[in-house]
Scaffold this motif. Structure first.
Motif, PDB file in Angstrom:
ATOM      1  N   PRO A 144      11.120  13.701 -28.551  1.00 21.52           N
ATOM      2  CA  PRO A 144      10.348  12.458 -28.618  1.00 21.52           C
ATOM      3  C   PRO A 144       9.416  12.455 -29.833  1.00 21.52           C
ATOM      4  O   PRO A 144       9.042  13.513 -30.351  1.00 21.52           O
ATOM      5  CB  PRO A 144       9.552  12.447 -27.307  1.00 21.52           C
ATOM      6  CG  PRO A 144       9.508  13.879 -26.880  1.00 21.52           C
ATOM      7  CD  PRO A 144      10.793  14.489 -27.348  1.00 21.52           C
ATOM      8  N   GLU A 145       9.023  11.265 -30.242  1.00 23.99           N
ATOM      9  CA  GLU A 145       8.257  11.102 -31.477  1.00 23.99           C
ATOM     10  C   GLU A 145       6.939  11.861 -31.474  1.00 23.99           C
ATOM     11  O   GLU A 145       6.512  12.394 -32.503  1.00 23.99           O
ATOM     12  CB  GLU A 145       8.015   9.607 -31.719  1.00 23.99           C
ATOM     13  CG  GLU A 145       7.375   9.285 -33.054  1.00 23.99           C
ATOM     14  CD  GLU A 145       7.305   7.793 -33.323  1.00 23.99           C
ATOM     15  OE1 GLU A 145       6.213   7.226 -33.136  1.00 23.99           O
ATOM     16  OE2 GLU A 145       8.339   7.208 -33.704  1.00 23.99           O
ATOM     17  N   ASP A 146       6.291  11.934 -30.322  1.00 26.67           N
ATOM     18  CA  ASP A 146       4.985  12.580 -30.299  1.00 26.67           C
ATOM     19  C   ASP A 146       5.065  14.083 -30.582  1.00 26.67           C
ATOM     20  O   ASP A 146       4.066  14.723 -30.889  1.00 26.67           O
ATOM     21  CB  ASP A 146       4.267  12.330 -28.963  1.00 26.67           C
ATOM     22  CG  ASP A 146       5.045  12.863 -27.757  1.00 26.67           C
ATOM     23  OD1 ASP A 146       6.209  13.282 -27.938  1.00 26.67           O
ATOM     24  OD2 ASP A 146       4.482  12.854 -26.647  1.00 26.67           O
ATOM     25  N   VAL A 147       6.271  14.641 -30.494  1.00 26.46           N
ATOM     26  CA  VAL A 147       6.457  16.062 -30.791  1.00 26.46           C
ATOM     27  C   VAL A 147       6.487  16.312 -32.297  1.00 26.46           C
ATOM     28  O   VAL A 147       5.929  17.310 -32.780  1.00 26.46           O
ATOM     29  CB  VAL A 147       7.774  16.574 -30.143  1.00 26.46           C
ATOM     30  CG1 VAL A 147       8.098  17.995 -30.631  1.00 26.46           C
ATOM     31  CG2 VAL A 147       7.679  16.526 -28.634  1.00 26.46           C
ATOM     32  N   TRP A 148       7.121  15.407 -33.040  1.00 25.04           N
ATOM     33  CA  TRP A 148       7.376  15.687 -34.453  1.00 25.04           C
ATOM     34  C   TRP A 148       6.657  14.780 -35.449  1.00 25.04           C
ATOM     35  O   TRP A 148       6.591  15.096 -36.638  1.00 25.04           O
ATOM     36  CB  TRP A 148       8.877  15.622 -34.742  1.00 25.04           C
ATOM     37  CG  TRP A 148       9.576  14.358 -34.295  1.00 25.04           C
ATOM     38  CD1 TRP A 148      10.299  14.201 -33.158  1.00 25.04           C
ATOM     39  CD2 TRP A 148       9.610  13.090 -34.972  1.00 25.04           C
ATOM     40  NE1 TRP A 148      10.810  12.921 -33.061  1.00 25.04           N
ATOM     41  CE2 TRP A 148      10.390  12.218 -34.178  1.00 25.04           C
ATOM     42  CE3 TRP A 148       9.075  12.616 -36.156  1.00 25.04           C
ATOM     43  CZ2 TRP A 148      10.638  10.890 -34.534  1.00 25.04           C
ATOM     44  CZ3 TRP A 148       9.305  11.297 -36.523  1.00 25.04           C
ATOM     45  CH2 TRP A 148      10.076  10.444 -35.712  1.00 25.04           C
ATOM     46  N   LEU A 149       6.097  13.658 -35.002  1.00 23.42           N
ATOM     47  CA  LEU A 149       5.600  12.654 -35.955  1.00 23.42           C
ATOM     48  C   LEU A 149       4.546  13.211 -36.908  1.00 23.42           C
ATOM     49  O   LEU A 149       4.645  13.035 -38.130  1.00 23.42           O
ATOM     50  CB  LEU A 149       5.039  11.438 -35.216  1.00 23.42           C
ATOM     51  CG  LEU A 149       4.549  10.302 -36.126  1.00 23.42           C
ATOM     52  CD1 LEU A 149       5.689   9.722 -36.943  1.00 23.42           C
ATOM     53  CD2 LEU A 149       3.876   9.204 -35.301  1.00 23.42           C
ATOM     54  N   ASP A 150       3.527  13.876 -36.405  1.00 23.11           N
ATOM     55  CA  ASP A 150       2.447  14.362 -37.270  1.00 23.11           C
ATOM     56  C   ASP A 150       2.964  15.354 -38.308  1.00 23.11           C
ATOM     57  O   ASP A 150       2.619  15.273 -39.500  1.00 23.11           O
ATOM     58  CB  ASP A 150       1.346  15.016 -36.427  1.00 23.11           C
ATOM     59  CG  ASP A 150       0.543  14.012 -35.627  1.00 23.11           C
ATOM     60  OD1 ASP A 150       0.689  12.799 -35.883  1.00 23.11           O
ATOM     61  OD2 ASP A 150      -0.205  14.428 -34.724  1.00 23.11           O
ATOM     62  N   ASP A 151       3.803  16.299 -37.859  1.00 27.37           N
ATOM     63  CA  ASP A 151       4.310  17.317 -38.780  1.00 27.37           C
ATOM     64  C   ASP A 151       5.236  16.707 -39.829  1.00 27.37           C
ATOM     65  O   ASP A 151       5.157  17.046 -41.021  1.00 27.37           O
ATOM     66  CB  ASP A 151       5.060  18.405 -38.000  1.00 27.37           C
ATOM     67  CG  ASP A 151       4.133  19.277 -37.169  1.00 27.37           C
ATOM     68  OD1 ASP A 151       2.913  19.241 -37.435  1.00 27.37           O
ATOM     69  OD2 ASP A 151       4.630  19.971 -36.264  1.00 27.37           O
ATOM     70  N   VAL A 152       6.109  15.819 -39.406  1.00 26.47           N
ATOM     71  CA  VAL A 152       7.059  15.214 -40.340  1.00 26.47           C
ATOM     72  C   VAL A 152       6.329  14.308 -41.331  1.00 26.47           C
ATOM     73  O   VAL A 152       6.679  14.250 -42.516  1.00 26.47           O
ATOM     74  CB  VAL A 152       8.159  14.440 -39.576  1.00 26.47           C
ATOM     75  CG1 VAL A 152       9.061  13.684 -40.552  1.00 26.47           C
ATOM     76  CG2 VAL A 152       8.988  15.400 -38.730  1.00 26.47           C
ATOM     77  N   ARG A 153       5.290  13.632 -40.843  1.00 26.85           N
ATOM     78  CA  ARG A 153       4.505  12.773 -41.732  1.00 26.85           C
ATOM     79  C   ARG A 153       3.871  13.599 -42.847  1.00 26.85           C
ATOM     80  O   ARG A 153       3.942  13.229 -44.031  1.00 26.85           O
ATOM     81  CB  ARG A 153       3.433  12.041 -40.939  1.00 26.85           C
ATOM     82  CG  ARG A 153       2.558  11.111 -41.794  1.00 26.85           C
ATOM     83  CD  ARG A 153       1.656  10.285 -40.902  1.00 26.85           C
ATOM     84  NE  ARG A 153       0.875  11.134 -40.021  1.00 26.85           N
ATOM     85  CZ  ARG A 153       0.536  10.818 -38.754  1.00 26.85           C
ATOM     86  NH1 ARG A 153       0.907   9.663 -38.242  1.00 26.85           N
ATOM     87  NH2 ARG A 153      -0.176  11.639 -38.031  1.00 26.85           N
ATOM     88  N   GLU A 154       3.277  14.725 -42.509  1.00 25.59           N
ATOM     89  CA  GLU A 154       2.645  15.571 -43.520  1.00 25.59           C
ATOM     90  C   GLU A 154       3.691  16.165 -44.463  1.00 25.59           C
ATOM     91  O   GLU A 154       3.499  16.178 -45.691  1.00 25.59           O
ATOM     92  CB  GLU A 154       1.866  16.693 -42.843  1.00 25.59           C
ATOM     93  CG  GLU A 154       1.141  17.605 -43.822  1.00 25.59           C
ATOM     94  CD  GLU A 154       0.289  18.661 -43.143  1.00 25.59           C
ATOM     95  OE1 GLU A 154      -0.279  19.510 -43.866  1.00 25.59           O
ATOM     96  OE2 GLU A 154       0.187  18.645 -41.900  1.00 25.59           O
TER      97      GLU A 154
END
Length: 581
Positions: A225-235
């Motif tokens: 799900p997005e909440d798992v990867w969004l922050d890391d992928v964004r950075e």
């Protein structure tokens, strides 16, 4: 050396002498007295408005002042003739020795000729490009990058302490879209079929980013799900995009002193501090704005918002800084960013924006005026659109970018030097047509070629002179006897060289680096005219067979042209060429 300043000092000293002798009242304000090139070169080398400016406060007729002043100016050995024209303008014709002295001064000062102390070390921040870190730079960014970089170099040349800065817009929703787009490429790298919906970035440039993410995290984010990867992928994606942008800028010859992250303003109290600074000045309030022009009551919903009273500093309407849900508007972090620049102690701020930011100018100027109590001026320069043509047709979009022509497309096609020069052949707020064929053609109509050809011709003269055993180092040339350099075509070149220091200051003061490109074209024109004159008049040729002394003097003039062209191209970020290929 600014010859126009030197002659203005002569005028001011002569006026002071007139006042001391009772020919003028004491204490007259001479700040508006100018010495400038006349509109018609046939009228003289320079003209002064002194009599016109001082007549009313002196209670005298301008021609009476001019007649006395002209007689005093004529007594100076630099002035061959000072004549009164019209109601009281004074036209000055300077002695040939003045122009010969300019040639020697160029050679003795080198590329420092024209450098100014006008800036007096004032600290100036020039922010430019500042593209969203969501993809490669496009041709619009290219124009802003070239303009901002040339302006920064120009201000440095004029004595300012300049910081080149890039504002990374990594705090908004667009970086979330970037992260989702990279995630799709990441899934693609794992062999999945993906669809790029509207609002995502489909450009091929993200393929390698998705593969790099796979190399880093393996399958850890697959089907998560997005909440798992969004922050890391964004950075991760933002860092990769900024690497791409830095590479693009480097290809154009642009290097920033500082990259400032919008994201660094969030959650650190810096936005709050900026808004509190405005609140402390009584400029933040809760209110309801009038409907925008063109809106009808049916489609306008009045609501309370937290507003910045920007109308107190020249804006048309007050601006929201917080939404009704308590989140910041896009304007709030921009206020905080500029507050940070004010707090860093800059004496001037310059922002270079695209043409679509025209509505942003007044509100940002109002914010800086309020935050600095009017101490720090902000100049916002808008760069207009660039239209690309090739083979007489509009240049097509880049497959790699998906939707636009990239900076790399342009640089790969014609090179960084041509790109930079052509981008400065129009004022920043005028539209620009960029024709890939025309910018490479070898003709007078192509300013890049015409200026570079003048420099290459000088280098050719120097090579032939060395082969003939003539010393052409600048020290030797600076000491040449220039007494015979009196032909009209030679003096025309020297007069154009004399304009360089004044032109630098005018361009720096007005924040208009395109003036440098225009000047270089005019200087090249005068030089080419002199060169071509040698075809019909052998005495104008730079190498005079059997007469080393005369050759040295003529070569000195040619070398002075190359020195100033090199300095001007340096401001534009263009490398002068020694041979045309």
């Amino acid at each position: 050396m600014n010859l126009f300043d030197d002659l203005r000092s002569l005028v001011i000293d002569s006026l002071a002498a007139m006042a001391a002798e009772g020919a003028l009242p004491e204490g007259l304000d001479t700040r508006n007295v100018a010495v400038e090139p006349p509109r018609d070169p046939a009228h003289g080398d320079m003209a002064t408005n002194a009599a016109m400016v001082l007549a009313k406060p002196a209670g005298m007729k301008p021609r009476d002042i001019a007649t006395d002043l002209a007689a005093r100016l004529s007594a100076d050995p630099r002035v061959a003739l000072a004549d009164v024209a019209g109601p009281g303008f004074i036209n000055l014709h300077l002695a040939p020795s003045v122009w010969q002295g300019v040639i020697a001064r160029v050679l003795s000062d080198g590329t420092g000729f024209g450098r100014s102390a006008m800036g007096q070390g004032e600290k100036v921040n020039v922010e430019y490009v500042s593209a969203n870190p969501t993809g490669p730079l496009h041709v619009g960014h290219t124009r802003g990058a070239v303009f901002g970089d040339a302006l920064a170099s120009l201000l440095d040349y004029a004595g300012y302490e300049v910081t080149r800065e890039y504002y990374i817009n990594d705090g908004g929703a667009q970086v979330d879209v970037l992260a989702r787009s990279v995630y799709l490429r990441y899934l693609e790298a794992h062999g999945q079929e993906v669809a790029f919906e509207d609002g995502t970035y489909p450009g091929d440039y993200l393929i390698e980013v998705g593969e790099a993410l796979k190399d880093k995290v393996g399958d850890a984010y697959v089907d998560q799900p997005e909440d798992v990867w969004l922050d890391d992928v964004r950075e991760f994606a933002t860092d990769r995009m900024m690497d791409l942008i830095r590479d693009d800028l480097a290809a154009l010859g642009v290097s920033m002193d500082r990259f400032f992250s919008e994201k660094s303003l969030y959650g650190t109290g810096r936005i709050e501090a900026a808004i509190d600074a405005l609140r402390g000045k009584g400029l933040i309030y809760v209110g309801v704005l009038e409907p925008p022009k063109g809106k009808t009551p049916e489609d306008w919903e009045p609501r309370e918002q937290t507003l910045f009273k920007s109308t107190e500093h020249g804006d048309d309407v007050d601006r929201p800084i917080m939404k009704s849900d308590g989140s910041w508007t896009y304007f709030a972090p921009d206020i905080a960013y500029h507050f940070d620049k004010v707090e860093r102690g800059y004496d001037q701020l310059i922002d270079v924006f695209g043409a679509d930011h025209g509505g942003y100018v007044k509100r940002m100027k109002a914010a800086v005026a309020a935050l600095s109590d009017g101490r720090v001026p902000l100049d916002i320069k808008l760069t207009q659109l660039v239209k690309l043509y090739k083979n007489g047709e509009p240049f097509k979009m880049s497959k790699r970018a998906g939707t636009f022509v990239t900076l790399r497309d342009v640089v790969d096609e014609v090179g960084a030097d041509v790109t930079r020069f052509v981008m400065l052949t129009r004022k920043n707020d005028a539209p620009l047509d960029f024709d890939f064929d025309k910018v490479l053609e070898q003709s007078k109509d192509n300013p890049v070629f015409y200026v570079q050809y003048a420099h290459a011709r000088v280098c050719s003269v120097l090579r032939k002179a060395r082969e003939a055993g003539i010393a052409v180092d600048d020290a030797t040339l600076a000491g040449a006897d220039l007494g015979d350099t009196t032909h009209e075509a030679e003096l025309a070149v020297a007069k154009k060289l004399a304009e360089w220091p004044r032109l630098v200051e005018i361009a720096a003061r007005s924040h208009e680096p395109h003036r440098i490109a225009f000047y270089l074209y005019d200087l090249a024109s005068e030089f080419h005219a002199l060169w071509n004159g040698g075809n019909d008049t052998p005495a104008l040729r730079f190498l005079q067979e059997g007469n080393a002394a005369t050759s040295t003097a003529k070569i000195a003039l040619a070398r002075a042209v190359a020195v100033v062209i090199s300095a001007g191209l340096g401001i534009l970020g263009v490398e002068p060429v020694e041979e045309m290929r």
